[in-house]
Design an enzyme around this catalytic site. Structure first.
Site, PDB file in Angstrom:
ATOM      1  N   LEU A  66       0.446  -1.195   0.125  1.00  0.00           N
ATOM      2  CA  LEU A  66       0.173  -0.010  -0.080  1.00  0.00           C
ATOM      3  C   LEU A  66       1.102   1.190  -0.107  1.00  0.00           C
ATOM      4  CD1 LEU A  66      -3.539  -0.762   2.209  1.00  0.00           C
ATOM      5  CD2 LEU A  66      -2.869   0.013  -0.306  1.00  0.00           C
ATOM      6  N   HIS A  67       1.467   1.095  -1.567  1.00  0.00           N
ATOM      7  CA  HIS A  67       2.045   2.888  -1.464  1.00  0.00           C
ATOM      8  C   HIS A  67       1.861   3.995  -0.965  1.00  0.00           C
ATOM      9  CE1 HIS A  67       4.280  -0.073  -3.839  1.00  0.00           C
ATOM     10  NE2 HIS A  67       3.254  -0.024  -5.439  1.00  0.00           N
TER      11      HIS A  67
END
Length: 311
Positions: free
Chosen positions: A239-240
Site C-alpha cells: 500500500l504505497h
C-alpha cells in the site's frame, strides 16, 4: 488543531485508500483534493476522486482536475495495475457532484493564499501539478509547510530497473519539487514495499462490516492480482500511497533519514531515478526526509482502527 493538507493524487487503488485514511482522521483537515494523470488518464482519475468522495459522503470537499500530461513528455499510465477505470474491483457510486471550474493549480493556490497557517501538500501521483504550482506561484512557497510524496526509491524501480512509476512519469516535475527549497518527505519503494497488506489483513478490514471497509477490502482483492506475480516476492500487496498519510498521523511507525535527493532526467538507463545521497558524498545539504522502514503491523492496525470511523 487539525493539520491543513492539500491532497494531489491519481486514483488508483492505493490513492483511494489513502483518501479513506485521511478523511477518517480528525488530526487532518483536507482543504481540497486535486487529481493528476498517472495511474489512469486525467478524466478517469478526476472521476475517481469524485466517486470516492461520494462514497465517503464528503461532497463538501473542493475538487479540481490537473494537468493532462507531464511537463515535457507523453503520458504513461498504469492500467495494467489499476484496470480500465483506475479503480477496478468494487462497485463504486457514480459522482454525486462536480469538480470546480478551475485548474488544480488555481485551487491549490487559492487554498494556500487563504490559509492563516502553512499547509502540507500530500502528493501521491506524478509531481506535475505540484511543480506547476511551485513554478507559477513562488510567492506562495512560504505558505507550504512541507511536501509529502509517494515516489522514488534508493536504487530500485518498479517501472524500470531504476525508476519508480510516479517519478518516471514526470521526472522533470519531481526534480523541481526536490530542488524547490521546500522540505520534502519521501515515501519511496524502500518503505512502501514493506507496507504490505496480507490476505488476512484484508479479511480483518472486511469483517469491520461497514460499507467503506467492504469497499477497501474489494479494492485490495483486485490489487492482489497484479502483485501476486512471483517476480515481486511479495506476501501481499504494497500500500504505497497510504504511507504518506500514515506518516502524518503516526510518524513513530516509520524510520527516516535526512538526505539530499535529486532526480535523473536524462540517463539512458536511469531516467526517472531518485538519486539519494545516502553516504553524504555530493556535498549537498539534505533536502528530504526519506522513509526507509515501517512497522508493518502498526500500519495495518492504524488502517483497521480508522476504517471503524465509517461505521
Amino acid at each position: 488543531m487539525a493539520l491543513p493538507i492539500l491532497f494531489d493524487c491519481d486514483p488508483g487503488h492505493d490513492d483511494a485508500i489513502a483518501i479513506v485514511l485521511a478523511l477518517a482522521s480528525p488530526e487532518l483537515d483536507v482543504k481540497a483534493i486535486t487529481s493528476s494523470a498517472g495511474n489512469q488518464t486525467p478524466d478517469k482519475t478526476l472521476r475517481n476522486v469524485l466517486r470516492m468522495l461520494t462514497l465517503l459522503n464528503r461532497t463538501d470537499i473542493s475538487v479540481a482536475g490537473g494537468a493532462v500530461k507531464p511537463l515535457m513528455r507523453d503520458l504513461i499510465i498504469a492500467d495494467n495495475v489499476h484496470g480500465e477505470s483506475g479503480l477496478d474491483g468494487p462497485a463504486l457510486p457514480e459522482p454525486a457532484f462536480a469538480p470546480l471550474d478551475c485548474t488544480a493549480v488555481e485551487l491549490m493556490a487559492k487554498v494556500l493564499r487563504e490559509s492563516p497557517e502553512p499547509v502540507t501538500i500530500v502528493s501521491t501521483g506524478p509531481q506535475t501539478n505540484v511543480a506547476l504550482l511551485l513554478n507559477s506561484h513562488p510567492e506562495l512557497h512560504a505558505k507550504i509547510a512541507r511536501i509529502v510524496i509517494m515516489g522514488g526509491a534508493m536504487g530500485l524501480g518498479n517501472w524500470t530497473p531504476a525508476a519508480e512509476f510516479n517519478i518516471y512519469v514526470d521526472p522533470e516535475a519531481a526534480e523541481i519539487v526536490f530542488q524547490s527549497g521546500i522540505r520534502v518527505v519521501m515515501a519511496g519503494l524502500d518503505v512502501t514495499h514493506k507496507a504490505q497488506i496480507h490476505r488476512e489483513d484484508t479479511e480483518r478490514f472486511r469483517a469491520i462490516g461497514n460499507p467503506v471497509s467492504t469497499i477497501v477490502a474489494e479494492l485490495l482483492d483486485f490489487f492482489f492480482e497484479y502483485h501476486k506475480d512471483e517476480k515481486w516476492g511479495f506476501i501481499g500487496a504494497p500500500l504505497h500511497d497510504p504511507c504518506t498519510i500514515a506518516w502524518l498521523l503516526k510518524p513513530e511507525l516509520f524510520t527516516t533519514v535526512e538526505r539530499w535527493v535529486g532526480v535523473e532526467t536524462q540517463g539512458k538507463y536511469t531516467q526517472g531515478m531518485t538519486v539519494v545521497d545516502y553516504y553524504f558524498l555530493s556535498g549537498n545539504k539534505p533536502n528530504a526526509t526519506v522513509m526507509v522502514d515501517v512497522d508493518r503491523q502498526g500500519f495495518v492496525d492504524l488502517l483497521a482502527e480508522r476504517l471503524q470511523y465509517y461505521a
